[in-house]
Design an enzyme around this catalytic site. Structure first.
Site, PDB file in Angstrom:
ATOM      1  N   ASP A  48     -29.255 -82.587  69.326  1.00  0.00           N
ATOM      2  CA  ASP A  48     -28.190 -81.900  70.061  1.00  0.00           C
ATOM      3  C   ASP A  48     -27.765 -82.688  71.300  1.00  0.00           C
ATOM      4  OD1 ASP A  48     -30.303 -80.452  68.805  1.00  0.00           O
ATOM      5  OD2 ASP A  48     -29.550 -78.548  69.517  1.00  0.00           O
ATOM      6  N   ASP A  85     -28.598 -79.722  78.575  1.00  0.00           N
ATOM      7  CA  ASP A  85     -27.430 -78.921  78.214  1.00  0.00           C
ATOM      8  C   ASP A  85     -26.395 -78.832  79.319  1.00  0.00           C
ATOM      9  OD1 ASP A  85     -28.113 -78.289  75.568  1.00  0.00           O
ATOM     10  OD2 ASP A  85     -29.567 -76.812  76.274  1.00  0.00           O
TER      11      ASP A  85
HETATM   12  N1  GLY Z   1     -28.379 -76.759  71.079  1.00  0.00           N
HETATM   13  C1  GLY Z   1     -29.126 -75.708  70.525  1.00  0.00           C
HETATM   14  C2  GLY Z   1     -28.679 -75.283  69.180  1.00  0.00           C
HETATM   15  O1  GLY Z   1     -27.892 -75.947  68.515  1.00  0.00           O
HETATM   16  O2  GLY Z   1     -29.127 -74.237  68.759  1.00  0.00           O
END
Ligand code: GLY
Length: 389
Positions: free
Chosen positions: A171, A111
């Protein structure tokens, strides 16, 4: 190129869009509201705090810089500055952006792409300020350090649940943008190569026949063999978790923009068509396309906003007006009373009704910083295509 621009303009006219159409009027309204809401939020935030969501009483819940969403508030401030030109917001955006510098010295996961690209990436794009280039590239290298040749992907999470060994979530596609951008800035092509390899491996392993995707694929770190496919944040392993589909759509659209590789465009189109075929009338997806409680299930504004932003870009890249039509529908719904806050309410957030993590029991039917970020991004993108008329 000229032909391409004419084609886009013609399609814009066909769609009845223009500088003064209802989405542009909505954008004016939303950005005026955003100035009020985001100033209120700035006043409420302590040193090093970032907005996350609200509690059951509607009070602001914050996180520190380490939460995966910490880049979205500064990023939204950048979009407010971009749209309104109000320099107060440029200064606020830098203030909150530079609070994320601590990340380069902390343990992070994939992230770091969201965190640094939405904040510093937008700041550098809009101001041309090169003071933070080294930090941006350093963070891209931290992400690149999560890649292995054996798997062909960057590892997403550090924590290991079930019997995961090398978990990669859809993600993660979003976090490739910092790699391609840093490659361009630094001339280090290996960063771009890693982004391309990750997207190609994900394309092979994350998608089902119908172009919906699993949330998580776990790899054997030694051989790269797929060990399991799961949907951690969705209704079930076999279901289509809405935000996961949104990340996939946005991720492959962005990777085509960044690389020009046709298989990424084809993937984006296939994912987009699958989503368009499954969206409810108002364009905002239920939190999981396969929740049997539909139509009683919760909608997820964040997935709607991410999709809208991606569909606008896909329209720009292809000239296919179906994508733009869908985005318009989504934006109009998000701009309605049901979703858009009134000044002073919603703890400073713009959108209501986001769904973070139902299986985890967190952030359910609340405002979310990333719903606001992609909503504002979509409106900025829309205003750019209609101003070409
Ligand atoms: N990247 C985590 C979510 O979309 O909740």
């Amino acid at each position: 190129m000229k032909y391409f621009l004419h084609l886009i303009c013609a399609l814009v006219v066909v769609n009845g869009c223009g500088r003064n159409d209802e989405i542009n009027r909505l954008a004016d309204r939303v950005f005026s509201l955003a100035k009020i809401q985001y100033e209120q939020m700035n006043a409420a935030l302590g040193e090093g705090e970032f907005p996350k969501c609200t509690d059951s009483e509607g009070n602001l819940v914050t996180s520190d810089a380490g939460w995966w969403c910490s880049g979205f508030y500064p990023g939204a401030l950048w979009y407010i500055y971009e749209y309104t030109g109000d320099e107060t917001f440029r200064d606020l955006a830098w203030k909150h952006t530079r609070r994320l510098a601590v990340l380069k010295d902390r343990e992070t996961d994939h992230d770091i792409g969201f965190q640094i690209n939405c904040s510093y990436g937008n700041g550098m794009r809009l101001t041309g300020d090169s003071a933070d280039v080294a930090l941006y590239v350093e963070c891209a290298r931290i992400l690149a350090g999560r890649f292995t040749e054996e798997t062909g992907v960057t590892k997403s999470w550090n924590f290991l649940r079930n019997d995961w060994r090398y978990p990669v979530i859809i993600d993660n596609m979003m976090n490739l943008e910092i790699l391609t951008k840093a490659a361009e800035i630094s001339g280090d092509k290996s960063l771009q190569d890693i982004a391309v390899r990750h997207a190609q491996t994900t394309l092979r392993n994350h998608f089902r026949e119908d172009w919906s995707c699993w949330h998580l694929v776990d790899y054997d770190p030694e051989t790269g063999t797929v060990r399991s496919k799961e949907t951690v944040q969705g209704y079930s392993d076999g279901s289509a978790w809405a935000r996961g589909q949104a990340w996939a759509l946005y991720g492959y659209t962005m990777m085509y923009r960044e690389t020009g590789i046709e298989e990424f465009l084809e993937a984006a189109r296939n994912i987009g068509n699958m989503i368009m075929g499954r969206l409810p009338e108002d364009g905002i997806p239920y939190w999981d396309f396969d929740d049997p409680a539909i139509p009683e299930a919760l909608k997820d504004a964040s997935a709607g906003a991410i999709m809208a932003s991606a569909f606008i870009e896909l329209n720009t890249l292809t000239g296919d007006s179906h994508y733009l039509k869908t985005a318009r529908r989504q934006l109009l719904t998000l701009g309605s009373e049901e979703y858009l806050a009134k000044p002073g309410e919603n703890a400073g957030f713009l959108l209501k009704h986001g769904v973070g993590n139902i299986p985890g029991g967190t952030e359910i039917d609340v405002p979310l910083s990333y719903a606001d970020y992609y909503f504002l991004e979509a409106l900025v993108r829309y205003s750019k295509i209609t101003s070409e008329e």
